[in-house]
Design a protein around this motif. Structure first.
Motif, short mmCIF file in Angstrom:
data_model
loop_
_atom_site.label_atom_id
_atom_site.label_comp_id
_atom_site.label_asym_id
_atom_site.label_seq_id
_atom_site.Cartn_x
_atom_site.Cartn_y
_atom_site.Cartn_z
N UNK A 213 0.81 -1.21 0.00
CA UNK A 213 0.00 0.00 0.00
C UNK A 213 0.85 1.27 0.00
N UNK A 214 0.24 2.36 -0.43
CA UNK A 214 0.94 3.63 -0.54
C UNK A 214 1.62 4.03 0.76
N UNK A 215 0.99 3.72 1.89
CA UNK A 215 1.58 4.08 3.19
C UNK A 215 2.96 3.47 3.38
N UNK A 216 3.17 2.27 2.83
CA UNK A 216 4.48 1.61 2.93
C UNK A 216 5.52 2.37 2.10
N UNK A 217 5.14 2.76 0.88
CA UNK A 217 6.08 3.48 0.02
C UNK A 217 6.40 4.86 0.59
N UNK A 218 5.40 5.53 1.14
CA UNK A 218 5.65 6.84 1.77
C UNK A 218 6.59 6.70 2.96
N UNK A 219 6.41 5.64 3.74
CA UNK A 219 7.30 5.40 4.88
C UNK A 219 8.71 5.04 4.41
N UNK A 220 8.81 4.36 3.27
CA UNK A 220 10.11 4.06 2.69
C UNK A 220 10.84 5.34 2.32
N UNK A 221 10.10 6.27 1.70
CA UNK A 221 10.70 7.56 1.32
C UNK A 221 11.32 8.25 2.54
N UNK A 222 10.64 8.19 3.68
CA UNK A 222 11.15 8.85 4.89
C UNK A 222 12.46 8.22 5.36
N UNK A 223 12.68 6.96 5.04
CA UNK A 223 13.92 6.30 5.44
C UNK A 223 15.14 6.92 4.76
N UNK A 224 14.91 7.62 3.65
CA UNK A 224 16.01 8.23 2.89
C UNK A 224 16.28 9.68 3.29
N UNK A 225 15.66 10.14 4.37
CA UNK A 225 15.76 11.56 4.72
C UNK A 225 17.18 12.00 5.08
N UNK A 226 18.06 11.06 5.41
CA UNK A 226 19.42 11.43 5.78
C UNK A 226 20.40 11.37 4.60
N UNK A 227 19.88 11.13 3.42
CA UNK A 227 20.73 11.08 2.23
C UNK A 227 20.51 12.33 1.38
N UNK A 228 21.62 12.86 0.84
CA UNK A 228 21.53 14.01 -0.06
C UNK A 228 21.33 13.60 -1.51
N UNK A 229 21.35 12.31 -1.78
CA UNK A 229 21.15 11.85 -3.15
C UNK A 229 19.69 12.05 -3.58
N UNK A 230 19.48 12.11 -4.88
CA UNK A 230 18.12 12.32 -5.42
C UNK A 230 17.23 11.14 -5.02
#
Length: 265
Positions: A213-230
């Protein structure tokens, strides 16, 4: 003469690698060098996969990652990875290891650190989790189970056609590994989300997806918050988990192509 950039398509559970054929034809026309190697143990055809489920069984996330890493090491150029479901998780792991130029993760399976576990995702994976012994087996879906897990956003007729054409047994092991990820400090579902030197990543999510579900993908996006990569995200509100193989696949593929062009890839 410019050497075409390799693109490796990585399938997820229950779909055979040949389900990427329309994508391969499109990406070849667009000037890439696409391929869709199967998982370790995958037979060459859907029919052979159904006849030999034991060849697919008991392959875990690390096995699959190393299988694709070996393929990548045989290339002259770092590839673009496009993965669906567990293939999306595999693509993220390889990108985090700096083995890819970029990755597109479509309805990607839950990585370590992602907490939401919607009820629909539990129901979609129940055919595996109802029996602990399935961790070491390959499990098939019925047409009804496929309809809920993959084909809920298309007609029942189309869902049944997709089921008949592309589905194969899937190893239960990756699902058990992902389910235990947040309790295992060394989980194979762990991705280096803090890597700021990796290539760009696009997460895609289907708004009607029952399995991821979309909630899983949105939570995945948050896991990348410490990276400066695109790290980008694209939402397809009316699509389910079959979005890479159903009649709407071209919109998803064109979106991926447009994003890659924006990354100068």
């Amino acid at each position: 003469m410019t050497t075409p950039t390799p693109v490796i398509f990585i399938h997820g559970l229950w779909l055979h690698a040949t389900s990427w054929e329309p994508w391969i034809e499109l990406f070849a026309r667009e000037g890439y060098a696409p391929s869709a190697p199967g998982w370790p143990g995958d037979p060459e055809t859907v029919e052979d996969s159904r006849d030999n489920p034991e060849s697919i069984a008991d392959h875990g996330i690390d096995d699959v990652v190393e299988h694709y890493a070996a393929i990548i090491r045989g290339l002259d150029t770092a590839p673009i990875l496009i993965g669906h479901s567990f293939g999306g998780m595999i693509a993220q792991k390889l990108l985090g290891q700096n083995l890819a130029a970029a990755a597109v993760a479509i309805d990607a399976a839950q990585i370590k650190g992602v907490l939401p576990l919607p009820l629909s995702a539990l129901r979609a994976t129940l055919p595996v989790f109802r029996n602990p012994g399935n961790k070491h087996r390959a499990v098939s879906l019925t047409a009804e189970q496929f309809r809920f897990a993959f084909g809920n956003a298309v007609s029942e007729e189309e869902s049944n056609l997709l089921f008949a054409r592309w589905t194969i047994p899937a190893p239960g092991k990756p699902l058990f590994e992902a389910a235990a990820a947040n309790f295992n400090p060394h989980s194979p579902a762990k991705v280096d989300t803090a890597n700021g030197l990796r290539g760009p990543l696009l997460l895609m999510t289907g708004g009607k997806d029952h399995t991821v579900p979309e909630a899983v993908t949105r939570a995945t996006l948050k896991q990348y918050r410490h990276s400066d990569a695109v790290t980008d995200i694209t939402d397809f509100p009316d699509k389910g988990h079959s979005l890479t193989v159903d009649s709407g696949w071209r919109e998803v593929a064109d979106t991926a192509l447009a994003w890659l062009r924006r990354q100068s890839l």
